[in-house]
Scaffold this active site. Structure first.
Site, PDB file in Angstrom:
ATOM      1  CG  HIS A 253      -2.176  -0.802   1.018  1.00  0.00           C
ATOM      2  ND1 HIS A 253      -3.149  -0.442   0.119  1.00  0.00           N
ATOM      3  CD2 HIS A 253      -2.584  -1.970   1.602  1.00  0.00           C
ATOM      4  CE1 HIS A 253      -4.130  -1.338   0.152  1.00  0.00           C
ATOM      5  NE2 HIS A 253      -3.811  -2.271   1.040  1.00  0.00           N
ATOM      6  CG  ASP A 390       1.707 -25.852 -20.837  1.00  0.00           C
ATOM      7  OD1 ASP A 390       2.692 -26.417 -21.336  1.00  0.00           O
ATOM      8  OD2 ASP A 390       1.712 -25.381 -19.670  1.00  0.00           O
ATOM      9  CB  THR A 421       5.393 -11.046 -10.776  1.00  0.00           C
ATOM     10  OG1 THR A 421       4.196 -11.699 -10.390  1.00  0.00           O
ATOM     11  CG2 THR A 421       5.093  -9.900 -11.707  1.00  0.00           C
ATOM     12  CG  LEU A 423       4.261 -12.679  -6.473  1.00  0.00           C
ATOM     13  CD1 LEU A 423       3.908 -11.217  -6.290  1.00  0.00           C
ATOM     14  CD2 LEU A 423       4.524 -13.330  -5.129  1.00  0.00           C
ATOM     15  N   GLY A 424       1.846 -15.699  -9.288  1.00  0.00           N
ATOM     16  CA  GLY A 424       0.559 -16.232  -9.721  1.00  0.00           C
ATOM     17  C   GLY A 424       0.282 -17.618  -9.160  1.00  0.00           C
TER      18      GLY A 424
END
Length: 466
Positions: A253, A390, A421, A423-424
């Site tokens: 934030h 995939d 990144t 983080l997904g």
């Protein structure tokens, strides 16, 4: 604190050892004593022998004593079945022959045989009665032996004599008793330890609410102290992890404000002086940072307690918008998306978190696929199985277990050039874990990566499938 666990183990095994030693030392004496004749009874038998010795007519005296010492009324039927052979007393001469030359009964014969090995023994126990003797006496220049049957009091030593005749039963009883005592002690000690083990495994799997239960805490020994220490450790771990996630969210934030100013300044500069390579590079990097901050916030919210409710929904309906958006992205990337979802699959979901998790995985698959991505969902027992496959280059096996770790990246084509990144998949892992499911990644034999998600189905779906 006294070492109560040590004392439990010590006294438990000490008691078993003492009991076994006592049984080994005392039981043989008890068995031997069971064959000894009571002094009063022995004196009575000696008196009967003297009566026979003083008699003028031995045969008549024997019959008179047999009538006097006849068995109780309730034993008469047994004597009748034996055809009168079970007289209370029996006399044999030096040649082990009856007074009238009759055949020696089996019990008297067995007693005479046992006397050869144990000449001091004066009581012989058999299945239905016992035999006292021999009591020697002289009559008419000959030596006789008196045997007295004990019909009424045979139960006094029946069990002990049975054990003496079957020593392996004594050993079996001792082993069973010691096994029961040791088993109870082992169960008493292992029960709270198993409970602590289950709690530790839950904590290791990421359940920060796992605590030692009342079963382990109620013990007032080292195990109980260990349970309390475990709970204190779990409280500390949960506090640190939650604090870390809150700090991560707060930092995200705080960084967003100067980042917004940087984006605004960059936009003003481009409007005044036009585009150039440096400004485009700044814009690209700020967008990457902004995306990373959004994912950090999502990861923080997914790790901390979430107040969003769970709701039951049909999985096909849940996936409609996700598949539509994924088809659009696949079309832009010139990748074919094949969708196969079994009907009537009802799941309990936190809509936003699970949708974001599946979107991240499908988006990754589209980004790294060469030509095709397969999405399938079906029921396996009580679970919903989701596969996203995939046909890309896959991932080295050494990296598979770390794919769901925040910021973990592999040094292959799946790098920052694709816009990721790191983080997904971490966000997806936290969302699936919150749904009490599991997520794993594996390489395909033909090449590419398969991500498999397992989620519990609702009781409605399980009942209909049954």
């Amino acid at each position: 604190m006294p070492k109560q666990l040590f004392l439990k183990i010590f006294f438990g095994f000490w008691f078993v050892t003492v009991a076994q030693t006592a049984a080994i030392l005392v039981l043989p004496k008890m068995l031997d004593s069971s064959l000894k004749v009571d002094p009063k009874l022995n004196a009575y038998h000696q008196k009967v022998a003297k009566t026979l010795q003083k008699s003028t007519n031995l045969d008549k005296t024997v019959k008179r004593l047999q009538h006097k010492m006849r068995p109780p009324h309730y034993l008469k039927k047994r004597i009748i079945k034996k055809r009168g052979r079970l007289d209370s007393i029996f006399v044999v001469n030096e040649n082990n022959i009856g007074l009238k030359g009759e055949r020696i009964p089996k019990d008297i014969y067995l007693a005479l045989i046992q006397l050869e090995d144990k000449p001091k023994q004066r009581y012989f126990h058999y299945k239905r009665w016992g035999v006292y003797g021999p009591y020697k006496f002289e009559h008419g220049g000959q030596t006789y032996s008196l045997f007295i049957r004990d019909f009424e009091h045979k139960h006094r030593s029946q069990i002990l004599n049975f054990l003496k005749e079957n020593p392996w039963i004594v050993l079996a009883i001792a082993m069973i008793i010691s096994a029961v005592i040791c088993g109870l002690l082992a169960w008493h000690l292992s029960r709270p330890i198993r409970s602590l083990d289950r709690s530790a495994k839950r904590l290791a799997q990421g359940d920060l609410t796992a605590r030692a239960d009342k079963l382990a805490l109620r013990y007032h020994d080292e195990i109980g102290q260990l349970a309390k220490s475990f709970n204190e450790m779990a409280d500390s771990v949960q506090s640190m992890v939650n604090g870390q996630q809150r700090l991560l969210g707060d930092i995200s934030h705080e960084i967003r404000t100067p980042l917004t100013r940087l984006q605004l300044a960059n936009a003003i500069h481009r409007r005044q002086f036009g585009d150039n390579e440096e400004l485009m590079r700044i814009e690209q990097e700020t967008e990457t940072i902004d995306k990373m901050l959004n994912q950090l916030l999502a990861l923080s919210r997914s790790t901390l307690a979430d107040e969003h409710p769970f709701e039951h929904t049909d999985f096909s309906f849940f996936m409609e918008d996700i598949i539509d958006n994924a088809r659009f992205e696949a079309h832009q990337a010139q990748v074919e998306l094949v969708n196969t979802i079994a009907p009537s699959l009802t799941v309990s979901v936190q809509w936003d978190s699970l949708a974001s998790a599946i979107e991240n995985i499908i988006r990754n698959a589209i980004r790294y696929a060469k030509q095709r991505v397969d999405f399938s969902a079906y029921q396996d027992a009580d679970n919903l199985i989701i596969n996203i496959v995939d046909d890309g280059c896959g991932v080295d096996d050494d990296h598979l277990n770390n794919l769901f770790t925040p910021f973990y990246r592999v040094s292959t084509s799946r790098d920052r050039k694709t816009g990721g990144t790191g983080l997904g998949l971490a966000i997806a892992h936290e969302a699936v874990k919150r749904h009490k499911g599991s997520i794993v990644a594996s390489n395909n034999e033909q090449g590419g990566l398969t991500v498999t998600i397992s989620l519990p189905l609702t009781s409605h779906t399980r009942g209909s499938s049954n």
